[in-house]
Design an enzyme around this catalytic site. Structure first.
Site, PDB file in Angstrom:
ATOM      1  N   HIS A  78       0.837  -1.219   0.000  1.00 29.33           N
ATOM      2  CA  HIS A  78       0.000   0.000   0.000  1.00 29.33           C
ATOM      3  C   HIS A  78       0.862   1.255   0.000  1.00 29.33           C
ATOM      4  O   HIS A  78       0.585   2.218  -0.739  1.00 29.33           O
ATOM      5  CB  HIS A  78      -0.929   0.006   1.209  1.00 29.33           C
ATOM      6  CG  HIS A  78      -1.824  -1.182   1.288  1.00 29.33           C
ATOM      7  ND1 HIS A  78      -2.562  -1.501   2.401  1.00 29.33           N
ATOM      8  CD2 HIS A  78      -2.102  -2.164   0.375  1.00 29.33           C
ATOM      9  CE1 HIS A  78      -3.251  -2.603   2.183  1.00 29.33           C
ATOM     10  NE2 HIS A  78      -2.989  -3.028   0.968  1.00 29.33           N
ATOM     11  N   HIS A 259      -9.039  -2.249  -4.905  1.00 27.82           N
ATOM     12  CA  HIS A 259      -7.933  -2.561  -3.997  1.00 27.82           C
ATOM     13  C   HIS A 259      -6.934  -3.501  -4.673  1.00 27.82           C
ATOM     14  O   HIS A 259      -5.711  -3.339  -4.500  1.00 27.82           O
ATOM     15  CB  HIS A 259      -8.442  -3.197  -2.706  1.00 27.82           C
ATOM     16  CG  HIS A 259      -7.345  -3.406  -1.710  1.00 27.82           C
ATOM     17  ND1 HIS A 259      -6.911  -2.413  -0.861  1.00 27.82           N
ATOM     18  CD2 HIS A 259      -6.535  -4.477  -1.474  1.00 27.82           C
ATOM     19  CE1 HIS A 259      -5.901  -2.861  -0.137  1.00 27.82           C
ATOM     20  NE2 HIS A 259      -5.658  -4.112  -0.486  1.00 27.82           N
ATOM     21  N   ASP A 263      -2.912  -3.025  -5.244  1.00 29.40           N
ATOM     22  CA  ASP A 263      -1.872  -4.014  -4.969  1.00 29.40           C
ATOM     23  C   ASP A 263      -0.962  -4.223  -6.177  1.00 29.40           C
ATOM     24  O   ASP A 263       0.256  -4.386  -6.032  1.00 29.40           O
ATOM     25  CB  ASP A 263      -2.511  -5.356  -4.579  1.00 29.40           C
ATOM     26  CG  ASP A 263      -3.075  -5.353  -3.172  1.00 29.40           C
ATOM     27  OD1 ASP A 263      -2.732  -4.452  -2.387  1.00 29.40           O
ATOM     28  OD2 ASP A 263      -3.867  -6.280  -2.853  1.00 29.40           O
ATOM     29  N   HIS A 286      -0.798 -11.343  -5.161  1.00 30.47           N
ATOM     30  CA  HIS A 286       0.596 -10.986  -4.912  1.00 30.47           C
ATOM     31  C   HIS A 286       1.575 -12.000  -5.513  1.00 30.47           C
ATOM     32  O   HIS A 286       2.666 -11.622  -5.955  1.00 30.47           O
ATOM     33  CB  HIS A 286       0.839 -10.850  -3.410  1.00 30.47           C
ATOM     34  CG  HIS A 286       0.130  -9.684  -2.806  1.00 30.47           C
ATOM     35  ND1 HIS A 286       0.424  -8.377  -3.153  1.00 30.47           N
ATOM     36  CD2 HIS A 286      -0.872  -9.613  -1.896  1.00 30.47           C
ATOM     37  CE1 HIS A 286      -0.367  -7.567  -2.474  1.00 30.47           C
ATOM     38  NE2 HIS A 286      -1.162  -8.284  -1.706  1.00 30.47           N
ATOM     39  N   HIS A 363      34.829   2.521 -48.080  1.00 23.53           N
ATOM     40  CA  HIS A 363      34.714   1.874 -46.759  1.00 23.53           C
ATOM     41  C   HIS A 363      33.449   1.029 -46.693  1.00 23.53           C
ATOM     42  O   HIS A 363      32.478   1.408 -46.028  1.00 23.53           O
ATOM     43  CB  HIS A 363      34.674   2.948 -45.663  1.00 23.53           C
ATOM     44  CG  HIS A 363      34.994   2.441 -44.292  1.00 23.53           C
ATOM     45  ND1 HIS A 363      34.082   1.838 -43.466  1.00 23.53           N
ATOM     46  CD2 HIS A 363      36.155   2.451 -43.594  1.00 23.53           C
ATOM     47  CE1 HIS A 363      34.642   1.529 -42.306  1.00 23.53           C
ATOM     48  NE2 HIS A 363      35.906   1.892 -42.363  1.00 23.53           N
TER      49      HIS A 363
END
Length: 460
Positions: A78, A259, A263, A286, A363
């Site tokens: 949080h 919420h 997270d 998570h 070149h």
């Protein structure tokens, strides 16, 4: 380029730990540039510090737990979401317990405190990691996180529960500037049927109806409800119908999904750099958040420097005629075609390499390769535009090499390549001398890099 940010001054929050039940104080302090988020356990000997990065996550059961050796700090998501949403790049968090306080179960107190103390710009540039192609992680449970290219940072979140009270929900945050109004007040949540098991795992000792949404979605015998109430030390309650049992109503109908979105932001903060990309999460948690974050962070750590975004359809900031007004170079030695980005510290130029370049004649006749020294010269010309553009009479000045260091050539540049030249001042211009770091890209690959000093001299 945006500057890195830290807190203008320190602030502290106090409250119960959700899982430990301890009274905890956490102090958020300004931190030096390029240090990121770090958490210090001030209650332990030697005050160990844990860098808040994905590889230091040691547990994801009911929260994100950071660890280093035997030291642990949990419930960090949080506070990290609040710091990340505010644009804070560097912060030292001092905590006198094994977790951060749960407060009201949301991030709003952290957000309010960050706003109260304000932010301070730092000297270093903000180091965005730009998502340039779709990246996805899906685990065996069906949870999935995907991040897509986007101009800013945004999140979509879809949650799914086998629950008559909490059905499938969706939440979206299109702009971090809306975090306070749309996400920060969303509280954590738990099902009544989970409480006993969580307590048996020595978790949620500090949980109550003031810091979590509690969902009663399966009928439970009254004696079992009474037993749970005794364990969590709240008065017995009689639950006559399914639903949310908190005295405080939901802030939004989809507060649980919001919420979960919070997270995700807190867990993505562990990448260690601000992102530009759109995250779409299906059934996040998570555990899957951390697996995804580790995967992205691995790419970030292996990316030494990112190629600037180049849209060939966009009008240039300065076209070749404008470049000629700033630089004295002409055919065959004007080696940049347009400027596509520029501010006080950095510049991005484009060189379209064609087979008609005069140096390809020798070149090399059978295998045309752009000489490395000319790639460095092209970077120097981009740096010349950068420094001369801000002079009052740029046509009266020229820039000259004083030294070149740490030159590396990674791969060949050949006809048909588009060379993207990104240069940045590494210090302020002093006494007419500019220190510059430059990269040359073809596509996403670095083909050349160098550090050089140039002197600005008035023409005779």
């Amino acid at each position: 380029m945006m500057q890195q940010l830290t807190l203008n001054e320190s602030f502290s929050v106090k409250g119960k730990g959700l899982h430990s039940g301890l009274n905890i104080t956490a102090t958020f302090n300004p931190a030096p540039e390029n240090t990121g988020y770090r958490i210090c356990r001030v209650d332990l000997e030697d005050r160990p510090v844990i860098p808040a990065v994905a590889e230091n996550v040691v547990d994801t059961q009911r929260g994100t737990v950071l660890g280093k050796g035997d030291v642990r700090v949990s419930t960090v998501e949080h506070s990290l979401a609040a710091l990340y949403a505010a644009g804070v790049d560097n912060c030292l968090i001092e905590v006198d317990g094994p977790e951060l306080p749960i407060l009201d179960g949301s991030a709003i107190i952290y957000v309010n405190e960050i706003e109260r103390v304000g932010l301070k710009e730092q000297a270093a540039d903000k180091d965005f990691y730009i998502i340039k192609e779709k990246t996805q992680f899906k685990d065996e449970s069906g949870s999935m996180l995907t991040i897509y290219p986007d101009d800013g940072f945004s999140v979509e979140c879809m949650v799914e529960y086998n629950s008559p009270v909490l059905p499938n929900q969706f939440a979206v945050l299109d702009d971090l500037a809306e975090f306070k109004q749309e996400v920060a007040s969303a509280r954590t949540f738990v099902f009544v049927r989970e409480i006993e098991g969580l307590l048996n795992y020595n978790l949620i000792k500090g949980g109550d109806l003031d810091n979590a949404i509690v969902i009663y979605d399966q009928e439970i015998p009254q004696e079992k409800i009474d037993e749970i109430c005794d364990i969590v030390k709240v008065p017995h309650m009689h639950l006559s119908k399914l639903g949310y049992i908190n005295p405080k109503p939901l802030t939004w109908d989809n507060e649980p999904a919001r919420h979960k979105l919070m997270d995700i932001i807190g867990d993505l903060a562990l990448i260690g750099r601000p992102l530009k990309g759109r995250v779409v999460a299906i059934r996040p948690g998570h555990t899957v958040n951390n697996k995804f974050t580790r995967m992205v962070r691995k790419e970030v750590k292996h990316t030494e420097a990112q190629s600037p975004l180049y849209n060939p359809n966009a009008a240039p900031l300065i076209d070749v005629n404008g470049i000629k007004k700033l630089l004295p170079h002409r055919y065959p030695f004007l080696l940049i075609d347009k400027i596509i980005e520029m501010d006080q510290k950095h510049c991005v130029a484009v060189k379209n390499v064609t087979v008609n370049e005069p140096f390809f004649t020798g070149h090399f006749p059978q295998e045309p390769v752009m000489p490395g020294v000319l790639q460095v010269e092209a970077m120097a010309q981009a740096a010349g535009v950068l420094v001369l553009n801000y002079l009052e009479d740029p046509d009266k000045y020229s820039t000259y090499f004083l030294k070149i260091d740490n030159v590396k050539f990674r791969q060949k540049v050949v006809p048909g390549n588009t060379l993207i030249l990104s240069v940045a001042l590494t210090t302020e211009i002093r006494r007419g001398c500019a220190m510059v770091k430059g990269y040359a890209f073809v596509g996403e690959k670095i083909v050349c890099e160098a550090e050089f000093m140039a002197q600005i001299i008035k023409n005779k």
